[in-house]
Enzyme design. Structure first.
Site, PDB file in Angstrom:
ATOM      1  N   SER A 179       0.988  -1.165  -0.005  1.00 14.06           N
ATOM      2  CA  SER A 179       0.096   0.112   0.003  1.00 14.06           C
ATOM      3  C   SER A 179       0.866   1.283  -0.099  1.00 14.06           C
ATOM      4  O   SER A 179       2.144   1.321  -0.051  1.00 14.06           O
ATOM      5  CB  SER A 179      -1.040   0.117   1.161  1.00 14.06           C
ATOM      6  OG  SER A 179      -0.109   0.456   2.283  1.00 14.06           O
TER       7      SER A 179
ATOM      8  N   SER B 161       0.764   3.575   2.501  1.00  8.18           N
ATOM      9  CA  SER B 161       0.796   4.168   3.779  1.00  8.18           C
ATOM     10  C   SER B 161       2.286   4.790   4.282  1.00  8.18           C
ATOM     11  O   SER B 161       2.274   5.427   5.215  1.00  8.18           O
ATOM     12  CB  SER B 161       0.242   3.130   4.838  1.00  8.18           C
ATOM     13  OG  SER B 161       0.943   2.283   5.080  1.00  8.18           O
TER      14      SER B 161
ATOM     15  N   LYS C  25       5.257   0.252   9.425  1.00  5.93           N
ATOM     16  CA  LYS C  25       5.116   1.581   9.786  1.00  5.93           C
ATOM     17  C   LYS C  25       6.593   2.139  10.385  1.00  5.93           C
ATOM     18  O   LYS C  25       7.281   1.236  10.511  1.00  5.93           O
ATOM     19  CB  LYS C  25       4.139   1.681  10.777  1.00  5.93           C
ATOM     20  CG  LYS C  25       2.720   1.251  10.484  1.00  5.93           C
ATOM     21  CD  LYS C  25       2.118   1.707   9.267  1.00  5.93           C
ATOM     22  CE  LYS C  25       0.662   1.105   8.925  1.00  5.93           C
ATOM     23  NZ  LYS C  25       0.047   2.003   7.847  1.00  5.93           N
TER      24      LYS C  25
ATOM     25  N   SER D  92      -2.772   6.602   6.193  1.00  3.17           N
ATOM     26  CA  SER D  92      -2.146   5.515   7.021  1.00  3.17           C
ATOM     27  C   SER D  92      -3.189   4.976   8.221  1.00  3.17           C
ATOM     28  O   SER D  92      -3.312   5.746   9.203  1.00  3.17           O
ATOM     29  CB  SER D  92      -0.771   5.773   7.674  1.00  3.17           C
ATOM     30  OG  SER D  92      -0.148   4.933   8.423  1.00  3.17           O
TER      31      SER D  92
END
Length: 295
Positions: free
Chosen positions: A100, A102, A157, A260
Site C-alpha cells: 500500500s 501508507s 510503519k 495511514s
C-alpha cells in the site's frame, strides 16, 4: 496459528529432515548391503560369460539394488536447500512486499524490501518467542510487525513512540514528551492512490531524518477502530489523539500521515509482534532505480 509460508516451510523442513536422517543412518546402509548381495547372486549366472560382460552385469545388478526411491531422493536433495532458506528467513533476513501507500514517500506500493530479523533479538520461528535479546527498536526505525488487530497480517510503519513516551498528534502536528517534532516543507509529491499532489515535508525522529506526506488543509477524523489493549492510555479529540505508550509496546505511524491506518486508530504494537527492521529495497519492477537503502 495461521497456515502461512513460514509454517509451510517449517513442515517441509521437518518432513525432508526426517527422511534425510532416516536415509543417512538406516536406509543407505541397507541399500548397500542389498546391492552387495545382488552382485554376489549375479555371479552364479555368469558361467561362460567373458570378464568384461560379467563386470557389466554385476554393476547393473548392484545399481538396481542400490537405487533410491524417488520420494527419498527428492527429500534428500531438497533438505539442504530448505534448511538454508528456513534459517536465513527465520533468523537473518526476510523479504517482504509493500502492499500500500501508507509509507509514501519512503516506500512505494510494489517495493520489495529486506527485513533484518536479528537486530531486535533472536526469536523462535512459528511461535515467535524471543530467546535472545540483542537490541530494541529506536525512534525513527521502519519496522515490520504483525498487525495487532489481525496477527496473520504483516504491517510496516515507522516507530514514533517508545515505551513510556507520551505521543500527541493534534492539528497535523506531532509532539513527543511535550516536544514538538518540527517538519520542514520540501516541495510537493504526487500521490498515486489519490491522484493528487500533497505536501512533502522533512522530519527527524531520533537520529533518523526522513520524508513525510501531509495535507494540512484536509480534515482528518480520529476514532479507534477497535477496543484495543491499553485503550485507556489514549485520549481522543476531534482533531487529534494523545497516547502514553505502555511498557514493552510501541506507537507506530505511517509516513503518509493522512493516509495511514496506524497506532492512532488501533493502538500499540507489543514487543512479541515485532518481525524486524526494514532497511533495503532490493527490487521494484516498475522502477528499478529505487533499489537501495532507505531511512
Amino acid at each position: 496459528m495461521s497456515w502461512d509460508f513460514a509454517l509451510i516451510l517449517f513442515v517441509l523442513l521437518v518432513v525432508t529432515g526426517l527422511v534425510w536422517c532416516l536415509d543417512y543412518f538406516v536406509l543407505r546402509a541397507r541399500r548397500r548391503a542389498r546391492a552387495q548381495a545382488a552382485m554376489v547372486n549375479a555371479d552364479y549366472g555368469l558361467a561362460g560369460v567373458d570378464a568384461q560382460e560379467a563386470a557389466r552385469l554385476r554393476q547393473e545388478a548392484y545399481d538396481r539394488a542400490n537405487s533410491t526411491p524417488w520420494f527419498i531422493e527428492y527429500c534428500v536433495s531438497f533438505f539442504p536447500v530448505i534448511l538454508f532458506v528456513f534459517v536465513l528467513r527465520s533468523f537473518v533476513i526476510e523479504p517482504f512486499r509493500i502492499p500500500s501507500g501508507s509509507m509514501l514517500p519512503t516506500l512505494q506500493n510494489g517495493d520489495l524490501i529486506l527485513v533484518n530479523k536479528f537486530q531486535y533479538g533472536i526469536r523462535l520461528p512459528i511461535i515467535d518467542k524471543k530467546i535472545i535479546s540483542i537490541g530494541t527498536p529506536s525512534r525513527g526505525d521502519v519496522m515490520v510487525f504483525r498487525y495487532p488487530v489481525d496477527p496473520s497480517v504483516d504491517y510496516i510503519k515507522r516507530v514514533v513512540g517508545l515505551p513510556g513516551d507520551v505521543v500527541l498528534y493534534q492539528n497535523k502536528t506531532l509532539s513527543i514528551n511535550g516536544h514538538e517534532v518540527a517538519h520542514v516543507r520540501a516541495g510537493d509529491y504526487f500521490e498515486p492512490d489519490r491522484s493528487a499532489y500533497v505536501g512533502r515535508y522533512t522530519e527527524q525522529l531520533g537520529t533518523v531524518e526522513h520524508s513525510i506526506l501531509l495535507n494540512k488543509e484536509a480534515p482528518q477524523d480520529f476514532m479507534p477502530i477497535s477496543d484495543y489493549p491499553y485503550r485507556n492510555n489514549c485520549e481522543y479529540f476531534s482533531n487529534g489523539v494523545r497516547c502514553t505508550v505502555p511498557p514493552k509496546h510501541y506507537f507506530m505511524m505511517g509516513d503518509n500521515r493522512d493516509n495511514s491506518l496506524d497506532s492512532r486508530y488501533w493502538g500499540f504494537v507489543p514487543d512479541q509482534n515485532i518481525v524486524g527492521r526494514a532497511f533495503f529495497i532490493w527490487m521494484n519492477f516498475s522502477e528499478p532505480s529505487r533499489i537501495g537503502r532507505f531511512h
